[in-house]
Design an enzyme around this catalytic site. Structure first.
Site, PDB file in Angstrom:
ATOM      1  N   ARG A 155       7.888  -4.409  -4.318  1.00 33.62           N
ATOM      2  CA  ARG A 155       9.148  -4.386  -5.057  1.00 33.62           C
ATOM      3  C   ARG A 155       9.035  -4.749  -6.666  1.00 33.62           C
ATOM      4  NH1 ARG A 155      10.482  -6.790   0.353  1.00 33.62           N
ATOM      5  NH2 ARG A 155       9.243  -8.256  -0.486  1.00 33.62           N
ATOM      6  N   ARG A 232       1.975 -16.819  -7.735  1.00 31.31           N
ATOM      7  CA  ARG A 232       1.629 -18.031  -7.133  1.00 31.31           C
ATOM      8  C   ARG A 232       0.386 -18.526  -7.935  1.00 31.31           C
ATOM      9  NH1 ARG A 232       6.413 -18.029  -5.961  1.00 31.31           N
ATOM     10  NH2 ARG A 232       7.204 -18.312  -3.915  1.00 31.31           N
ATOM     11  N   GLU A 261       1.539 -27.382  -9.076  1.00 33.39           N
ATOM     12  CA  GLU A 261       3.030 -27.386  -9.626  1.00 33.39           C
ATOM     13  C   GLU A 261       3.608 -28.564  -9.266  1.00 33.39           C
ATOM     14  OE1 GLU A 261       5.443 -24.020  -9.090  1.00 33.39           O
ATOM     15  OE2 GLU A 261       3.695 -22.636  -9.910  1.00 33.39           O
ATOM     16  N   HIS A 279       7.378 -22.077 -14.198  1.00 32.27           N
ATOM     17  CA  HIS A 279       7.978 -21.313 -12.777  1.00 32.27           C
ATOM     18  C   HIS A 279       9.273 -20.884 -13.147  1.00 32.27           C
ATOM     19  CE1 HIS A 279       6.951 -20.452  -8.251  1.00 32.27           C
ATOM     20  NE2 HIS A 279       7.724 -19.603  -8.765  1.00 32.27           N
TER      21      HIS A 279
HETATM   22  O1  A2R Z   1      -1.997  -5.414   0.173  1.00 31.11           O
HETATM   23  P1  A2R Z   1      -0.729  -4.523   0.352  1.00 31.11           P
HETATM   24  O2  A2R Z   1      -1.191  -3.004   0.523  1.00 31.11           O
HETATM   25  O3  A2R Z   1       0.056  -5.100   1.352  1.00 31.11           O
HETATM   26  O4  A2R Z   1       0.297  -4.761  -0.643  1.00 31.11           O
HETATM   27  C1  A2R Z   1       0.884  -5.742  -1.345  1.00 31.11           C
HETATM   28  C2  A2R Z   1       0.202  -6.562  -2.160  1.00 31.11           C
HETATM   29  N1  A2R Z   1      -0.678  -7.825  -1.477  1.00 31.11           N
HETATM   30  C3  A2R Z   1      -2.000  -7.693  -1.924  1.00 31.11           C
HETATM   31  N2  A2R Z   1      -2.934  -7.062  -2.644  1.00 31.11           N
HETATM   32  C4  A2R Z   1      -4.038  -7.238  -2.676  1.00 31.11           C
HETATM   33  N3  A2R Z   1      -4.715  -8.245  -2.081  1.00 31.11           N
HETATM   34  C5  A2R Z   1      -4.083  -9.063  -1.109  1.00 31.11           C
HETATM   35  N4  A2R Z   1      -4.279  -9.781  -0.199  1.00 31.11           N
HETATM   36  C6  A2R Z   1      -2.554  -8.565  -0.945  1.00 31.11           C
HETATM   37  N5  A2R Z   1      -1.452  -9.286  -0.207  1.00 31.11           N
HETATM   38  C7  A2R Z   1      -0.486  -8.548  -0.809  1.00 31.11           C
HETATM   39  O5  A2R Z   1       1.203  -7.143  -2.775  1.00 31.11           O
HETATM   40  C8  A2R Z   1       2.286  -5.318  -2.079  1.00 31.11           C
HETATM   41  O6  A2R Z   1       2.096  -4.218  -2.852  1.00 31.11           O
HETATM   42  C9  A2R Z   1       2.360  -6.493  -3.040  1.00 31.11           C
HETATM   43  C10 A2R Z   1       3.570  -7.466  -2.330  1.00 31.11           C
HETATM   44  O7  A2R Z   1       4.930  -6.865  -2.528  1.00 31.11           O
HETATM   45  P2  A2R Z   1       6.186  -7.150  -1.746  1.00 31.11           P
HETATM   46  O8  A2R Z   1       5.916  -7.868  -0.655  1.00 31.11           O
HETATM   47  O9  A2R Z   1       7.082  -6.121  -2.060  1.00 31.11           O
HETATM   48  O10 A2R Z   1       6.605  -8.531  -2.913  1.00 31.11           O
HETATM   49  P3  A2R Z   1       7.356  -8.649  -3.978  1.00 31.11           P
HETATM   50  O11 A2R Z   1       8.929  -8.719  -3.573  1.00 31.11           O
HETATM   51  O12 A2R Z   1       6.937  -7.688  -4.853  1.00 31.11           O
HETATM   52  O13 A2R Z   1       7.307 -10.200  -4.508  1.00 31.11           O
HETATM   53  C11 A2R Z   1       5.788 -10.618  -4.667  1.00 31.11           C
HETATM   54  C12 A2R Z   1       5.493 -11.896  -4.983  1.00 31.11           C
HETATM   55  C13 A2R Z   1       6.359 -13.055  -3.992  1.00 31.11           C
HETATM   56  O14 A2R Z   1       5.657 -13.091  -2.698  1.00 31.11           O
HETATM   57  C14 A2R Z   1       6.261 -14.217  -4.882  1.00 31.11           C
HETATM   58  O15 A2R Z   1       4.907 -14.886  -4.678  1.00 31.11           O
HETATM   59  C15 A2R Z   1       6.204 -13.786  -6.026  1.00 31.11           C
HETATM   60  O16 A2R Z   1       6.111 -12.331  -5.967  1.00 31.11           O
HETATM   61  O17 A2R Z   1       7.502 -13.779  -6.621  1.00 31.11           O
END
Ligand code: A2R
Length: 320
Positions: A155, A232, A261, A279
């Site tokens: 997102r 993070r 943090e 943050h």
């Molecule tokens: O890997 P995918 O296909 O599930 O894509 C997700 C990606 N992602 C990763 N990319 C590379 N290696 C990983 N191990 C990995 N795990 C997840 O991160 C997806 O494209 C993205 C996360 O997107 P959303 O779930 O929509 O999260 P949003 O709302 O963009 O927030 C991201 C993060 C939060 O979790 C907080 O840590 C921070 O932004 O505020």
């Protein structure tokens, strides 16, 4: 009349959220770790938790709260909550996606621009009178027409890509699975870093992304490269980052998050090519209110219908 469910509000919440919670729940407020531990030592029958900041909520806490049915997390990132364990026990976990996208996108652009156009040192130059004694501040690098590598295209990452396109960027992205977008997917993170002028990190935290940005990635980004981390602190190997910046193997960094943090390594604080934020990615009055509202709405929806509005992926099935 049925008894109102008890919600434990953990963290230093503001009166607005606590007031809203009190409309439908008996609210127990634990503003700090000490008061939380005191409540957990002899808890009443708590059915819901509202996390007003990041607290570790795992099996050890769930063991003490047998009546717990729902956790409403303030923030889109919920790496402090063991959501797999919660789902196993039938505890729903909700979070606050989407309402903070634009704010985090703005913070990302602000950090990138501040680093690239050297906002802080040039402001210091003006403020200290150096302009009068040494003349014009040296030229800085534009953020226009750059190759931007985005690590995590969800997102928020998509919002960053959209905004960067307005600056003439070429967008590369790294995720585990390719997305249905016009940007270039890079399965190899080191290769993507080598092709990028700036690497923007916006994945979730937790075990799967721990130290994803390590020495080889930073070296590949290189002496003219910029790292921006709005995800993070754990996603970046901070010791490797400090070493890369100290030796000039990495050009510059803009950091909103840190591994331990609120502690920030002293070495980073002395570097002119680093911009540090405490943050504050989503921390505007408006966005924090929207997040607080969603925390409350998730709980109200659960109390009325047994479901939350925005479950974390691990709890989607449980949410029906
Ligand atoms: O890997 P995918 O296909 O599930 O894509 C997700 C990606 N992602 C990763 N990319 C590379 N290696 C990983 N191990 C990995 N795990 C997840 O991160 C997806 O494209 C993205 C996360 O997107 P959303 O779930 O929509 O999260 P949003 O709302 O963009 O927030 C991201 C993060 C939060 O979790 C907080 O840590 C921070 O932004 O505020």
């Amino acid at each position: 009349m049925a008894e109102r469910p008890v919600v434990l509000a953990v963290g230093p919440g503001d009166d607005r959220i606590l007031g809203k919670l009190a409309e439908g729940f008996e609210v127990l407020h634990a503003p700090d770790r000490g008061s939380m531990e005191a409540i957990l030592a002899d808890p009443p029958d708590i059915q819901a938790i509202a996390t007003l900041w990041q607290w570790r909520l795992d099996g050890a806490v769930f063991d003490k709260l047998p009546g717990l049915k729902v956790i409403s997390n303030f923030g889109v990132g919920y790496d402090a909550i063991d959501a797999v364990e919660a789902a196993k026990r039938g505890i729903l976990v909700a979070h606050t996606p989407d309402v903070l996208n634009d704010e985090v996108v703005d913070t990302t652009l602000m950090l990138w621009m501040a680093v690239s156009r050297e906002l802080i040192p040039s402001e210091r130059w003006a403020r200290s009178g150096t302009w009068e004694t040494k003349g014009a501040y040296p030229l800085t690098r534009s953020i226009r027409n750059r190759t931007v590598g985005i690590v995590g295209l969800g997102r928020i990452g998509l919002g960053i890509a959209e905004m960067a396109m307005r600056y003439g960027s070429t967008i590369l992205y790294h995720t585990r699975t390719p997305k249905d977008v016009e940007y270039t997917h890079c399965p190899d993170l080191v290769e993507m870093a080598a092709s990028s002028d700036v690497l923007i990190v916006i994945t979730p935290g937790g075990a799967s992304t721990r130290h994803l940005i390590n020495a080889p990635v930073l070296n590949a980004l290189g002496p003219d490269g910029i790292l921006i981390n709005v995800a993070r602190g754990t996603v970046v190997d901070e010791a490797a980052l400090v070493a890369a910046l100290e030796t000039g193997r990495l050009g510059a960094a803009g950091l909103d998050v840190f591994e331990d943090e609120p502690k920030i390594p002293d070495a980073l604080k002395t570097m002119d090519n680093v911009v540090l934020l405490p943050h504050v990615g989503s921390a505007s009055v408006e966005t924090r209110q929207a997040m607080g509202d969603l925390v409350c709405e998730n709980l109200t929806h659960w109390a009325e219908q047994g479901r939350v509005l925005t479950p974390v992926p691990e709890c989607k099935e449980l949410n029906g």
